[in-house]
Design a protein around this motif. Structure first.
Motif, PDB file in Angstrom:
ATOM      1  N   GLY A 198       0.807  -1.218   0.000  1.00  0.00           N
ATOM      2  CA  GLY A 198       0.000   0.000   0.000  1.00  0.00           C
ATOM      3  C   GLY A 198       0.835   1.261   0.000  1.00  0.00           C
ATOM      4  N   LEU A 199       0.164   2.375  -0.220  1.00  0.00           N
ATOM      5  CA  LEU A 199       0.777   3.695  -0.133  1.00  0.00           C
ATOM      6  C   LEU A 199       0.123   4.447   1.026  1.00  0.00           C
ATOM      7  CD1 LEU A 199       0.863   4.756  -3.905  1.00  0.00           C
ATOM      8  CD2 LEU A 199       2.746   3.813  -2.539  1.00  0.00           C
ATOM      9  N   ILE A 200       0.932   5.174   1.786  1.00  0.00           N
ATOM     10  CA  ILE A 200       0.436   5.938   2.929  1.00  0.00           C
ATOM     11  C   ILE A 200       0.564   7.425   2.613  1.00  0.00           C
ATOM     12  CG2 ILE A 200       0.714   6.420   5.388  1.00  0.00           C
ATOM     13  CD1 ILE A 200       1.973   3.691   5.706  1.00  0.00           C
ATOM     14  N   PHE A 201      -0.528   8.143   2.820  1.00  0.00           N
ATOM     15  CA  PHE A 201      -0.551   9.586   2.579  1.00  0.00           C
ATOM     16  C   PHE A 201      -0.985  10.308   3.852  1.00  0.00           C
ATOM     17  CE2 PHE A 201      -1.336   7.557  -1.485  1.00  0.00           C
ATOM     18  CZ  PHE A 201      -0.578   8.286  -2.379  1.00  0.00           C
ATOM     19  N   THR A 202      -0.503  11.522   4.015  1.00  0.00           N
ATOM     20  CA  THR A 202      -0.959  12.358   5.121  1.00  0.00           C
ATOM     21  C   THR A 202      -0.769  13.818   4.745  1.00  0.00           C
ATOM     22  OG1 THR A 202      -0.829  12.687   7.525  1.00  0.00           O
ATOM     23  CG2 THR A 202       1.249  12.501   6.339  1.00  0.00           C
ATOM     24  N   ARG A 203      -1.341  14.691   5.556  1.00  0.00           N
ATOM     25  CA  ARG A 203      -1.182  16.128   5.306  1.00  0.00           C
ATOM     26  C   ARG A 203      -1.179  16.866   6.631  1.00  0.00           C
ATOM     27  NH1 ARG A 203      -1.466  20.380   1.823  1.00  0.00           N
ATOM     28  NH2 ARG A 203      -2.801  22.150   2.338  1.00  0.00           N
ATOM     29  N   LEU A 204      -0.154  17.677   6.855  1.00  0.00           N
ATOM     30  CA  LEU A 204      -0.060  18.537   8.034  1.00  0.00           C
ATOM     31  C   LEU A 204      -0.123  17.746   9.336  1.00  0.00           C
ATOM     32  CD1 LEU A 204      -2.367  21.496   6.886  1.00  0.00           C
ATOM     33  CD2 LEU A 204       0.133  21.369   6.797  1.00  0.00           C
ATOM     34  N   ASP A 205       0.593  16.637   9.380  1.00  0.00           N
ATOM     35  CA  ASP A 205       0.674  15.879  10.627  1.00  0.00           C
ATOM     36  C   ASP A 205       1.394  16.707  11.683  1.00  0.00           C
ATOM     37  OD1 ASP A 205       0.518  12.749  11.611  1.00  0.00           O
ATOM     38  OD2 ASP A 205       2.222  13.809  12.505  1.00  0.00           O
ATOM     39  N   ARG A 206       0.958  16.560  12.930  1.00  0.00           N
ATOM     40  CA  ARG A 206       1.521  17.370  14.023  1.00  0.00           C
ATOM     41  C   ARG A 206       3.015  17.124  14.228  1.00  0.00           C
ATOM     42  NH1 ARG A 206      -0.755  13.000  16.278  1.00  0.00           N
ATOM     43  NH2 ARG A 206      -2.856  13.872  16.207  1.00  0.00           N
ATOM     44  N   SER A 207       3.509  15.957  13.799  1.00  0.00           N
ATOM     45  CA  SER A 207       4.913  15.616  14.035  1.00  0.00           C
ATOM     46  C   SER A 207       5.839  16.078  12.921  1.00  0.00           C
ATOM     47  CB  SER A 207       5.059  14.098  14.222  1.00  0.00           C
ATOM     48  OG  SER A 207       4.378  13.678  15.388  1.00  0.00           O
ATOM     49  N   GLY A 208       5.274  16.615  11.854  1.00  0.00           N
ATOM     50  CA  GLY A 208       6.119  17.116  10.784  1.00  0.00           C
ATOM     51  C   GLY A 208       5.699  16.619   9.422  1.00  0.00           C
ATOM     52  N   GLU A 209       6.416  17.064   8.407  1.00  0.00           N
ATOM     53  CA  GLU A 209       6.069  16.736   7.026  1.00  0.00           C
ATOM     54  C   GLU A 209       6.392  15.291   6.708  1.00  0.00           C
ATOM     55  OE1 GLU A 209       7.169  18.365   2.519  1.00  0.00           O
ATOM     56  OE2 GLU A 209       7.547  19.605   4.293  1.00  0.00           O
ATOM     57  N   ALA A 210       5.543  14.673   5.874  1.00  0.00           N
ATOM     58  CA  ALA A 210       5.734  13.313   5.377  1.00  0.00           C
ATOM     59  C   ALA A 210       5.809  12.286   6.497  1.00  0.00           C
ATOM     60  CB  ALA A 210       6.984  13.237   4.496  1.00  0.00           C
ATOM     61  N   LEU A 211       4.999  12.481   7.518  1.00  0.00           N
ATOM     62  CA  LEU A 211       4.912  11.528   8.626  1.00  0.00           C
ATOM     63  C   LEU A 211       3.452  11.276   8.970  1.00  0.00           C
ATOM     64  CD1 LEU A 211       7.642  12.715  11.179  1.00  0.00           C
ATOM     65  CD2 LEU A 211       7.651  10.567   9.888  1.00  0.00           C
ATOM     66  N   LEU A 212       3.143  10.037   9.290  1.00  0.00           N
ATOM     67  CA  LEU A 212       1.848   9.698   9.882  1.00  0.00           C
ATOM     68  C   LEU A 212       2.147   9.278  11.309  1.00  0.00           C
ATOM     69  CD1 LEU A 212      -0.874   7.292   8.387  1.00  0.00           C
ATOM     70  CD2 LEU A 212      -0.466   7.611  10.811  1.00  0.00           C
TER      71      LEU A 212
END
Length: 225
Positions: A33-47
């Motif tokens: 699979g591919l994991i996407f996120t936006r504006l996570d509290r821990s920083g960019e490109a992180l879930l």
């Protein structure tokens, strides 16, 4: 048959934890699979989860096209069985439509996770489109709690210790400062959101001799921090 599923709830309901768990379960069965996120509290490109779990992810900027991203992966010889899409309330309506197309035309499962409404009790555009298009909208069963002990149903923005109901829709909490002070978020029941009674305001009211506009004793007040 692939579906677009929207897992919705307030903050602190465990949506990011579930996203991480779902990805683990699918990978354990040999799926890719591919994991996407936006504006996570821990920083960019992180879930990341508030429990301390985290994994790398693809950051969803407004220019990202889910359809082109997935098709590009497939045409390059890659395999995609599912998408994990966290913080989906921040996606544009067009991006949600792209996710629906991925499901319908590529038969790839999409699991979207997000909160439905903002600190003003208004639906996020991404969440609204997900509710309109999703095959299933599932409310997460982990109940977030207001400071009074009731089930929390609303998200509140607290700036410099005071709850606010005006301002930009998207301001990342715990990491972003605005001119007025530090930005935090808190989940409240409807009663206390309507009364703008955050936990800090409740503590201050409990220690004040002033007459309150409502009977605070009707709800337990948390002890001072």
């Amino acid at each position: 048959m692939a579906e677009l599923t929207f897992f919705a709830g307030t903050m602190d309901c465990g949506k990011s934890t579930l996203a991480l768990q779902m990805d683990h379960n699918h990978r354990a069965r040999g799926r890719v699979g591919l994991i996407f996120t936006r504006l996570d509290r821990s920083g960019e490109a992180l879930l990341s989860s508030r429990l301390g779990l985290a994994t790398s992810a693809i950051e969803v900027g407004e220019e990202l096209d889910f359809w082109e991203t997935v098709v590009g992966q497939l045409t390059a010889g890659g395999r995609v069985d599912y998408l994990i899409c966290d913080e989906s309330q921040f996606y544009t309506p067009e991006q949600v439509e792209q996710l629906a197309r991925v499901v319908d035309e590529l038969d790839i499962e999409v699991f979207a996770f997000g909160i439905t409404s903002d600190f003003r009790t208004e639906l996020f555009p991404g969440s609204r489109r997900l509710i309109e298009l999703a095959d299933r909208t599932q409310v997460l069963q982990v109940a977030a709690l207001c400071w009074c002990g009731r089930r929390a149903t609303h998200n509140a923005r607290v700036v410099a210790g005071a709850m606010v109901i005006e301002g930009e829709q998207v301001v990342v909490g715990d990491t972003t400062d605005v001119d007025e002070g530090e930005v935090e978020y808190e989940v409240l029941c409807r009663r206390h959101h309507m009364r703008r009674m955050s936990s800090k305001a409740a503590q201050a009211a409990a220690q004040s001799a002033d007459v309150l506009p409502f009977d605070l004793a009707a709800c337990p007040v948390p002890p001072p921090a």
